[in-house]
Design a protein around this motif. Sequence first.
Motif, PDB file in Angstrom:
ATOM      1  N   ARG A   1       0.825  -1.214   0.000  1.00 30.41           N
ATOM      2  CA  ARG A   1       0.000   0.000   0.000  1.00 30.41           C
ATOM      3  C   ARG A   1       0.856   1.260   0.000  1.00 30.41           C
ATOM      4  NH1 ARG A   1      -4.345  -0.506   4.685  1.00 30.41           N
ATOM      5  NH2 ARG A   1      -2.544  -1.382   5.763  1.00 30.41           N
ATOM      6  N   LEU A   2       1.904   1.303   0.842  1.00 30.46           N
ATOM      7  CA  LEU A   2       2.773   2.484   0.877  1.00 30.46           C
ATOM      8  C   LEU A   2       3.549   2.628  -0.425  1.00 30.46           C
ATOM      9  CD1 LEU A   2       4.144   2.330   4.541  1.00 30.46           C
ATOM     10  CD2 LEU A   2       2.388   3.859   3.600  1.00 30.46           C
ATOM     11  N   ARG A   3       3.919   1.499  -1.014  1.00 28.58           N
ATOM     12  CA  ARG A   3       4.613   1.569  -2.293  1.00 28.58           C
ATOM     13  C   ARG A   3       3.703   2.162  -3.367  1.00 28.58           C
ATOM     14  NH1 ARG A   3       6.638  -3.984  -4.515  1.00 28.58           N
ATOM     15  NH2 ARG A   3       6.628  -4.321  -2.252  1.00 28.58           N
ATOM     16  N   MET A   4       2.443   1.739  -3.366  1.00 29.14           N
ATOM     17  CA  MET A   4       1.480   2.282  -4.328  1.00 29.14           C
ATOM     18  C   MET A   4       1.212   3.758  -4.049  1.00 29.14           C
ATOM     19  SD  MET A   4      -1.175  -0.930  -4.620  1.00 29.14           S
ATOM     20  CE  MET A   4      -2.148  -0.134  -5.886  1.00 29.14           C
ATOM     21  N   PHE A   5       1.195   4.139  -2.752  1.00 26.70           N
ATOM     22  CA  PHE A   5       1.001   5.538  -2.416  1.00 26.70           C
ATOM     23  C   PHE A   5       2.136   6.398  -2.980  1.00 26.70           C
ATOM     24  CE2 PHE A   5       1.998   9.122   0.371  1.00 26.70           C
ATOM     25  CZ  PHE A   5       0.811   9.832   0.311  1.00 26.70           C
TER      26      PHE A   5
ATOM     27  N   LEU B   1      -5.661   6.494  -3.463  1.00 29.66           N
ATOM     28  CA  LEU B   1      -5.107   5.472  -2.573  1.00 29.66           C
ATOM     29  C   LEU B   1      -6.211   4.688  -1.879  1.00 29.66           C
ATOM     30  CD1 LEU B   1      -2.561   4.230  -1.394  1.00 29.66           C
ATOM     31  CD2 LEU B   1      -2.674   5.914   0.444  1.00 29.66           C
ATOM     32  N   ALA B   2      -7.251   5.395  -1.409  1.00 28.94           N
ATOM     33  CA  ALA B   2      -8.368   4.710  -0.756  1.00 28.94           C
ATOM     34  C   ALA B   2      -9.088   3.785  -1.731  1.00 28.94           C
ATOM     35  CB  ALA B   2      -9.339   5.737  -0.173  1.00 28.94           C
ATOM     36  N   ALA B   3      -9.272   4.253  -2.963  1.00 29.68           N
ATOM     37  CA  ALA B   3      -9.954   3.431  -3.961  1.00 29.68           C
ATOM     38  C   ALA B   3      -9.132   2.192  -4.305  1.00 29.68           C
ATOM     39  CB  ALA B   3     -10.223   4.258  -5.219  1.00 29.68           C
ATOM     40  N   ILE B   4      -7.808   2.384  -4.480  1.00 28.76           N
ATOM     41  CA  ILE B   4      -6.941   1.241  -4.797  1.00 28.76           C
ATOM     42  C   ILE B   4      -6.934   0.250  -3.642  1.00 28.76           C
ATOM     43  CG2 ILE B   4      -4.539   0.571  -5.173  1.00 28.76           C
ATOM     44  CD1 ILE B   4      -4.212   3.160  -6.762  1.00 28.76           C
TER      45      ILE B   4
ATOM     46  N   GLN C   1      -8.996  -5.486  -1.955  1.00 29.34           N
ATOM     47  CA  GLN C   1      -9.609  -6.389  -0.980  1.00 29.34           C
ATOM     48  C   GLN C   1      -9.701  -7.828  -1.485  1.00 29.34           C
ATOM     49  OE1 GLN C   1     -10.340  -6.022   2.196  1.00 29.34           O
ATOM     50  NE2 GLN C   1      -9.610  -3.908   2.169  1.00 29.34           N
ATOM     51  N   PRO C   2     -10.068  -8.063  -2.758  1.00 26.42           N
ATOM     52  CA  PRO C   2     -10.079  -9.459  -3.231  1.00 26.42           C
ATOM     53  C   PRO C   2      -8.715 -10.127  -3.159  1.00 26.42           C
ATOM     54  CG  PRO C   2     -11.331  -8.047  -4.719  1.00 26.42           C
ATOM     55  CD  PRO C   2     -10.641  -7.138  -3.757  1.00 26.42           C
TER      56      PRO C   2
END
Length: 290
Positions: free
Chosen positions: A16-20, A64-67, A72-73
């Motif tokens: 998640r932080l990497r994507m952020f 970020l929230a949407a990603i 979740q899957p």
Amino acid sequence: MRFYRATRFLFPNSLRLRMFAICFVGTHVPLFALIGWEAWRGAIGWTPVIVVLIAMLAGTAFSLAAINALLQPVRASARALRAMSDGKAAPLDQMDSRDLMGALIASVNRAATSAGERMRELGEAANRDALTGLLNRRGFHALIEGGEGEEERPGGTLALIDIDHFKAINDDHGHGAGDHVLRLFAQRLIAGLRRGDVIARWGGEEFLIFLPATTMGDARAIIDRLAGESRMEPVAAIGGCAITFSAGLTPWVAGHPHEAALLRVDAALYAAKRAGRDCIRETAGMTLSA
């Protein structure tokens, strides 16, 4: 996979932080371009820069929230795969989508279904005697000990049967012939007992039978009938003599440990052997609770 590996240096333990970080850099390119353009012109207008900066920060947070929600899957699939590795196959809720996430969920569900079937097959195989197809000792204990407590389980009668002079079959005709006799004898027991009776190959030429909710008198009549059939229509013969069996009977009273009943029925069987075989002996001193 190359890009995934190449970006691990950013946040090795947090996707998640990497994507952020990637989203932050990607969405702020217009801001950097605006600042560069204004600096080249020699007149930076801080008001539009601040407005664009706030808008981009808001857009980054939303993205970020949407990603995170879209991932979740992936998390659910990871949990399901961990559960499968622990021997717990639990399919996920099916998705109607045909995109990458839908394909991932479908693949995990197929794996979970296949793993569940395989675990059931292995569990069944572990509890069954390979030669006769009957329950083995482990299977019998699993059946008796499974579900509700013993104090809530109905009692009945245990019968332990031993084929007389079985060693002579193996010695005179070979183990293949002995195995054939065991299979025929197991089929005779299945055909001659009731649907709810439990039959297990206890070891060697011994077979344990649990007759639920059956009194000693009724159980004796059932085993007597099987003994008579073995004499009149034997599954095989040794030296021209019909193969018979010895048996021990004991009640298993509801609420009493079945291990104690197993010891008693084993003692009753040995009493039948000492009495000359081809007979039935019972333990005394206990009666089946009504």
